[in-house]
Motif scaffolding. Structure first.
Motif, PDB file in Angstrom:
ATOM      1  N   ASP A   1       0.568 -50.233  -4.545  1.00  0.00           N
ATOM      2  CA  ASP A   1       0.368 -49.695  -5.837  1.00  0.00           C
ATOM      3  C   ASP A   1      -0.410 -48.622  -5.707  1.00  0.00           C
ATOM      4  OD1 ASP A   1      -1.979 -51.082  -4.653  1.00  0.00           O
ATOM      5  OD2 ASP A   1      -2.537 -51.774  -6.540  1.00  0.00           O
ATOM      6  N   PRO A   2      -0.544 -47.685  -6.807  1.00  0.00           N
ATOM      7  CA  PRO A   2      -1.446 -46.651  -7.073  1.00  0.00           C
ATOM      8  C   PRO A   2      -2.700 -46.812  -6.292  1.00  0.00           C
ATOM      9  CG  PRO A   2      -0.265 -46.724  -8.955  1.00  0.00           C
ATOM     10  CD  PRO A   2      -0.039 -48.181  -8.254  1.00  0.00           C
ATOM     11  N   GLY A   3      -3.377 -47.690  -6.603  1.00  0.00           N
ATOM     12  CA  GLY A   3      -4.999 -47.971  -6.033  1.00  0.00           C
ATOM     13  C   GLY A   3      -5.083 -47.929  -4.460  1.00  0.00           C
ATOM     14  N   LEU A   4      -4.041 -48.596  -3.782  1.00  0.00           N
ATOM     15  CA  LEU A   4      -3.865 -48.626  -2.729  1.00  0.00           C
ATOM     16  C   LEU A   4      -3.678 -47.280  -1.892  1.00  0.00           C
ATOM     17  CD1 LEU A   4      -4.174 -50.283   0.218  1.00  0.00           C
ATOM     18  CD2 LEU A   4      -1.579 -50.888  -0.122  1.00  0.00           C
ATOM     19  N   GLY A   5      -2.543 -46.564  -2.621  1.00  0.00           N
ATOM     20  CA  GLY A   5      -2.119 -45.194  -2.057  1.00  0.00           C
ATOM     21  C   GLY A   5      -3.362 -44.191  -2.314  1.00  0.00           C
ATOM     22  N   ALA A   6      -4.287 -44.391  -3.324  1.00  0.00           N
ATOM     23  CA  ALA A   6      -5.315 -43.443  -3.608  1.00  0.00           C
ATOM     24  C   ALA A   6      -6.539 -44.045  -2.362  1.00  0.00           C
ATOM     25  CB  ALA A   6      -6.051 -43.672  -4.773  1.00  0.00           C
ATOM     26  N   MET A   7      -6.426 -45.188  -2.083  1.00  0.00           N
ATOM     27  CA  MET A   7      -7.364 -45.530  -0.895  1.00  0.00           C
ATOM     28  C   MET A   7      -6.996 -44.977   0.475  1.00  0.00           C
ATOM     29  SD  MET A   7      -8.738 -49.335   0.163  1.00  0.00           S
ATOM     30  CE  MET A   7      -8.855 -49.818  -1.437  1.00  0.00           C
ATOM     31  N   ILE A   8      -5.864 -44.849   0.681  1.00  0.00           N
ATOM     32  CA  ILE A   8      -5.301 -44.662   1.798  1.00  0.00           C
ATOM     33  C   ILE A   8      -5.382 -42.971   2.156  1.00  0.00           C
ATOM     34  CG2 ILE A   8      -3.090 -43.907   3.251  1.00  0.00           C
ATOM     35  CD1 ILE A   8      -2.205 -46.791   2.308  1.00  0.00           C
ATOM     36  N   ILE A   9      -5.242 -42.157   0.831  1.00  0.00           N
ATOM     37  CA  ILE A   9      -5.509 -40.835   0.951  1.00  0.00           C
ATOM     38  C   ILE A   9      -6.729 -40.473   1.165  1.00  0.00           C
ATOM     39  CG2 ILE A   9      -5.366 -38.775  -0.754  1.00  0.00           C
ATOM     40  CD1 ILE A   9      -2.790 -40.064  -1.657  1.00  0.00           C
ATOM     41  N   GLN A  10      -7.765 -41.313   0.295  1.00  0.00           N
ATOM     42  CA  GLN A  10      -9.408 -41.206   0.407  1.00  0.00           C
ATOM     43  C   GLN A  10      -9.535 -41.259   1.980  1.00  0.00           C
ATOM     44  OE1 GLN A  10     -11.719 -43.664  -2.090  1.00  0.00           O
ATOM     45  NE2 GLN A  10     -13.404 -42.843  -1.338  1.00  0.00           N
ATOM     46  N   ALA A  11      -9.269 -42.195   2.628  1.00  0.00           N
ATOM     47  CA  ALA A  11      -9.413 -42.486   3.869  1.00  0.00           C
ATOM     48  C   ALA A  11      -9.110 -41.620   4.947  1.00  0.00           C
ATOM     49  CB  ALA A  11      -9.032 -43.695   4.386  1.00  0.00           C
ATOM     50  N   ILE A  12      -7.907 -40.932   4.508  1.00  0.00           N
ATOM     51  CA  ILE A  12      -7.395 -39.924   5.312  1.00  0.00           C
ATOM     52  C   ILE A  12      -8.262 -38.707   5.404  1.00  0.00           C
ATOM     53  CG2 ILE A  12      -5.573 -38.324   5.567  1.00  0.00           C
ATOM     54  CD1 ILE A  12      -3.719 -40.594   5.121  1.00  0.00           C
ATOM     55  N   VAL A  13      -8.596 -38.248   4.089  1.00  0.00           N
ATOM     56  CA  VAL A  13      -9.387 -37.165   3.782  1.00  0.00           C
ATOM     57  C   VAL A  13     -10.942 -37.169   4.221  1.00  0.00           C
ATOM     58  CG1 VAL A  13     -10.783 -35.660   1.900  1.00  0.00           C
ATOM     59  CG2 VAL A  13      -8.049 -36.396   1.621  1.00  0.00           C
TER      60      VAL A  13
END
Length: 70
Positions: A8-20
């Motif tokens: 879901d979009p929340g998990l995608g945003a969490m993954i992107i935040q972790a990468i950044v």
């Protein structure tokens, strides 16, 4: 057996935040390590940690009080 994962979009945003955050952490850590290596090799000057040595505050009231106390 087919298993489909749903992001879901929340998990995608969490993954992107972790990468950044991981990239920013590596950049900041490597910057510090590279500076220490350069100082060790004599390429760069060490950073002076005391930033307040060159501040000279002259307050006439304090100087008058110090002279009276002597």
């Amino acid at each position: 057996m087919n298993v489909f994962l749903y992001f879901d979009p929340g998990l995608g945003a969490m993954i992107i935040q972790a990468i950044v955050a991981a990239v920013a952490g590596v950049v900041l850590f490597s910057k510090n390590v590279m500076h220490k290596i350069k100082v060790f090799l004599g390429i760069a000057k060490p950073i002076d940690e005391d930033h307040f040595d060159d501040i000279n505050i002259e307050d006439p009231d304090i100087e008058k009080q110090n002279k009276r106390d002597e």
